[in-house]
Scaffold this motif. Structure first.
Motif, PDB file in Angstrom:
ATOM      1  N   ALA A 232      33.070  36.621  52.437  1.00  0.00           N
ATOM      2  CA  ALA A 232      32.590  37.616  53.423  1.00  0.00           C
ATOM      3  C   ALA A 232      32.725  39.021  52.622  1.00  0.00           C
ATOM      4  N   PRO A 233      31.730  40.027  52.907  1.00  0.00           N
ATOM      5  CA  PRO A 233      32.011  41.353  52.382  1.00  0.00           C
ATOM      6  C   PRO A 233      33.198  42.204  53.132  1.00  0.00           C
ATOM      7  N   ASN A 234      33.272  41.691  54.391  1.00  0.00           N
ATOM      8  CA  ASN A 234      34.391  42.246  55.202  1.00  0.00           C
ATOM      9  C   ASN A 234      35.774  41.584  55.115  1.00  0.00           C
ATOM     10  N   SER A 235      35.757  40.504  54.156  1.00  0.00           N
ATOM     11  CA  SER A 235      37.138  39.884  54.035  1.00  0.00           C
ATOM     12  C   SER A 235      38.041  40.455  52.920  1.00  0.00           C
ATOM     13  N   SER A 236      38.826  41.045  53.465  1.00  0.00           N
ATOM     14  CA  SER A 236      39.724  41.794  52.440  1.00  0.00           C
ATOM     15  C   SER A 236      40.336  40.982  51.184  1.00  0.00           C
ATOM     16  N   ASN A 237      40.920  39.811  51.566  1.00  0.00           N
ATOM     17  CA  ASN A 237      41.445  39.010  50.227  1.00  0.00           C
ATOM     18  C   ASN A 237      40.392  38.431  49.399  1.00  0.00           C
ATOM     19  N   SER A 238      39.112  38.198  49.889  1.00  0.00           N
ATOM     20  CA  SER A 238      38.116  37.853  49.232  1.00  0.00           C
ATOM     21  C   SER A 238      37.529  38.747  48.150  1.00  0.00           C
ATOM     22  N   ARG A 239      37.592  40.140  48.592  1.00  0.00           N
ATOM     23  CA  ARG A 239      37.258  41.230  47.784  1.00  0.00           C
ATOM     24  C   ARG A 239      38.080  41.548  46.805  1.00  0.00           C
ATOM     25  N   ARG A 240      39.552  41.292  47.262  1.00  0.00           N
ATOM     26  CA  ARG A 240      40.574  41.472  46.023  1.00  0.00           C
ATOM     27  C   ARG A 240      40.519  40.648  45.099  1.00  0.00           C
ATOM     28  N   LEU A 241      39.842  39.349  45.497  1.00  0.00           N
ATOM     29  CA  LEU A 241      39.674  38.280  44.347  1.00  0.00           C
ATOM     30  C   LEU A 241      38.604  38.672  43.348  1.00  0.00           C
ATOM     31  N   VAL A 242      37.539  39.368  43.615  1.00  0.00           N
ATOM     32  CA  VAL A 242      36.692  39.740  42.908  1.00  0.00           C
ATOM     33  C   VAL A 242      37.408  40.847  41.931  1.00  0.00           C
ATOM     34  N   GLU A 243      38.088  41.828  42.317  1.00  0.00           N
ATOM     35  CA  GLU A 243      38.760  42.776  41.525  1.00  0.00           C
ATOM     36  C   GLU A 243      39.514  42.103  40.469  1.00  0.00           C
ATOM     37  N   VAL A 244      40.436  41.170  41.007  1.00  0.00           N
ATOM     38  CA  VAL A 244      41.329  40.444  40.152  1.00  0.00           C
ATOM     39  C   VAL A 244      40.508  39.713  38.764  1.00  0.00           C
ATOM     40  N   ALA A 245      39.438  39.055  39.226  1.00  0.00           N
ATOM     41  CA  ALA A 245      38.594  38.357  38.186  1.00  0.00           C
ATOM     42  C   ALA A 245      38.314  39.342  36.989  1.00  0.00           C
ATOM     43  N   GLU A 246      37.704  40.707  37.548  1.00  0.00           N
ATOM     44  CA  GLU A 246      37.189  41.797  36.508  1.00  0.00           C
ATOM     45  C   GLU A 246      38.303  42.363  35.674  1.00  0.00           C
ATOM     46  N   ARG A 247      39.470  42.370  36.343  1.00  0.00           N
ATOM     47  CA  ARG A 247      40.494  43.035  35.686  1.00  0.00           C
ATOM     48  C   ARG A 247      41.315  41.980  34.619  1.00  0.00           C
ATOM     49  N   ALA A 248      41.016  40.474  34.985  1.00  0.00           N
ATOM     50  CA  ALA A 248      41.719  39.612  34.195  1.00  0.00           C
ATOM     51  C   ALA A 248      40.998  39.094  33.244  1.00  0.00           C
ATOM     52  N   GLY A 249      39.704  39.806  32.985  1.00  0.00           N
ATOM     53  CA  GLY A 249      38.810  39.436  31.745  1.00  0.00           C
ATOM     54  C   GLY A 249      37.584  38.526  31.924  1.00  0.00           C
ATOM     55  N   SER A 250      36.919  38.616  33.190  1.00  0.00           N
ATOM     56  CA  SER A 250      35.807  37.916  33.115  1.00  0.00           C
ATOM     57  C   SER A 250      34.674  38.900  33.184  1.00  0.00           C
ATOM     58  N   LYS A 251      33.680  38.463  32.352  1.00  0.00           N
ATOM     59  CA  LYS A 251      32.755  39.284  32.045  1.00  0.00           C
ATOM     60  C   LYS A 251      31.734  40.039  33.246  1.00  0.00           C
ATOM     61  N   MET A 252      31.702  39.133  34.160  1.00  0.00           N
ATOM     62  CA  MET A 252      31.144  39.578  35.827  1.00  0.00           C
ATOM     63  C   MET A 252      31.740  39.041  36.828  1.00  0.00           C
ATOM     64  N   SER A 253      31.891  39.463  37.678  1.00  0.00           N
ATOM     65  CA  SER A 253      32.496  38.668  38.979  1.00  0.00           C
ATOM     66  C   SER A 253      31.515  39.158  40.069  1.00  0.00           C
ATOM     67  N   LEU A 254      31.434  38.173  41.151  1.00  0.00           N
ATOM     68  CA  LEU A 254      30.496  38.639  42.181  1.00  0.00           C
ATOM     69  C   LEU A 254      30.890  37.781  43.401  1.00  0.00           C
ATOM     70  N   LEU A 255      30.754  38.536  44.660  1.00  0.00           N
ATOM     71  CA  LEU A 255      31.180  37.981  46.006  1.00  0.00           C
ATOM     72  C   LEU A 255      30.033  37.339  46.526  1.00  0.00           C
ATOM     73  N   VAL A 256      29.929  36.145  46.890  1.00  0.00           N
ATOM     74  CA  VAL A 256      28.735  35.580  47.660  1.00  0.00           C
ATOM     75  C   VAL A 256      29.269  34.734  48.893  1.00  0.00           C
ATOM     76  N   GLN A 257      28.530  34.897  49.911  1.00  0.00           N
ATOM     77  CA  GLN A 257      28.739  34.114  51.113  1.00  0.00           C
ATOM     78  C   GLN A 257      28.107  32.662  51.015  1.00  0.00           C
ATOM     79  N   ARG A 258      26.783  32.562  50.276  1.00  0.00           N
ATOM     80  CA  ARG A 258      25.911  31.346  50.543  1.00  0.00           C
ATOM     81  C   ARG A 258      25.566  31.151  49.081  1.00  0.00           C
ATOM     82  N   ALA A 259      25.042  29.994  48.716  1.00  0.00           N
ATOM     83  CA  ALA A 259      24.326  29.799  47.383  1.00  0.00           C
ATOM     84  C   ALA A 259      23.128  30.730  47.271  1.00  0.00           C
ATOM     85  N   SER A 260      22.480  30.763  48.365  1.00  0.00           N
ATOM     86  CA  SER A 260      20.992  31.482  48.477  1.00  0.00           C
ATOM     87  C   SER A 260      21.447  33.122  48.031  1.00  0.00           C
ATOM     88  N   GLU A 261      22.595  33.537  47.861  1.00  0.00           N
ATOM     89  CA  GLU A 261      22.894  34.997  47.491  1.00  0.00           C
ATOM     90  C   GLU A 261      23.334  35.070  45.701  1.00  0.00           C
TER      91      GLU A 261
END
Length: 336
Positions: A232-261
């Motif tokens: 969820a957008p208000n989940s601190s630990n989830s948003r940190r994972l998006v940042e970690v993925a970007e820093r560690a070399g993923s071309k693009m990282s996204l936070l999604v709540q459901r497949a529809s997003e």
């Protein structure tokens, strides 16, 4: 003549561990068990965990989410009220007692440990520095364990530079449990350089699940065309994972709540997808997202195991006489 279309190949690097941690699992169980034992409604102060799917599932079972205890109608004051996994200030249970409410505290034991660490610093005469994010429920709860003025929130290294204590020899720190390990290390180094006598808590404050999920994403991000974090957008630990993925070399990282997003038109051609979930995201949504990719790609799944988690936090004694079945938890775990 019928033409057949071949799906493009896609490798999904699926992190293990991912999703629910022991504290989140315990908090959800407490609400479900309370509903089974006492019947609906069961009131929950704040989202029990930061996940809309989980909240809606509990609402369907009879949970009622509120922000303040004053929202509980007089005719329902005998109904249980559950405090969320993020923890609450001391004033909240005191208010519940004053209102003659029956409450169940679902605070994660690791958050409670941070509360105790902060109180220990204060008992030893130290001013407490809390490394965390302003406005997060966990931060509000931790600061609310101590009197006004006893805690200073430190969010950035700039805050360290701007902070001038009354006594630099009497400082102790704790941290929010869901922070970025790397960001926290930078802030802590700045604090230790400026205040060499700064006292650490008796044990690490950032919880095992946060650390494990960040390490798993860090180890699998390089070479991925897209990294999806379920949360969820208000989940601190989830948003940190998006940042970690970007820093560690993923071309693009996204936070999604459901497949529809998932923004299918924007992700372009991908061959390797990283996939993990924050500590408050249920496995049923991970399965939903994998199915969405299977519909579009010829999927191969590589499970990346970086840690094994065996932690289990039991619910409070008053609920242990209630049997919890797989069917009770199907709304987050899927059918048994």
């Amino acid at each position: 003549m019928l033409q057949t279309t071949t799906k493009p190949p896609l490798t999904i690097r699926l992190c293990q561990p991912r999703g629910f941690c022991a504290g989140v699992d315990r908090a959800i169980q407490i609400v479900v068990l309370a509903l089974k034992k006492y019947g609906a409604p069961v009131y929950v102060r704040h989202e029990i965990v930061h996940n809309r799917y989980v909240v809606e599932g509990l609402q369907n079972l009879g949970a009622v989410f509120i922000e303040e205890l004053s929202e509980i109608p007089a005719e329902h004051r005998e109904s249980p009220v559950v405090f969320s996994a993020h923890g609450v200030p001391k004033s909240v249970p005191a208010d519940a007692v004053a209102r003659n409410l029956f409450y169940l505290d679902a605070t994660c034991p690791l958050v409670s440990k941070v509360h105790k660490q902060a109180m220990r610093h204060q008992r030893q005469g130290r001013h407490v520095l809390l490394i965390g994010h302003a406005g997060h429920p966990e931060v509000i709860g931790t600061m609310g364990q101590l009197p006004d003025g006893a805690v200073t929130l430190i969010e950035t290294e700039a805050d360290v530079a701007n902070f001038t204590p009354q006594d630099a020899s009497q400082l102790g720190f704790v941290t929010q449990t869901t922070l970025s390990v790397e960001d926290t290390a930078g802030i802590l180094k700045a604090l230790q350089r400026k205040f060499p006598e700064l006292q650490a808590p008796a044990a690490e404050s950032i919880c095992y699940a946060t650390t494990n999920r960040q390490e798993a994403v860090k180890d699998t991000a390089l070479g991925t065309d897209l990294y999806l974090i379920v949360g969820a957008p208000n989940s601190s630990n989830s948003r940190r994972l998006v940042e970690v993925a970007e820093r560690a070399g993923s071309k693009m990282s996204l936070l999604v709540q459901r497949a529809s997003e998932i923004p299918w038109d924007d992700i372009g051609e991908i061959e390797t997808l990283g996939l993990s979930a924050g500590a408050s995201a249920p496995e049923i949504i991970v399965d939903e997202i994998i199915d969405a990719f299977r519909a579009r790609f010829d999927v191969k799944i590589d499970i990346a195991v970086t840690a094994t988690e065996t932690e289990n936090f039991p619910v409070m004694r008053v609920l242990r006489d209630v049997e919890l079945t797989a069917a009770d938890m199907a709304f987050v775990n899927g059918p048994a």
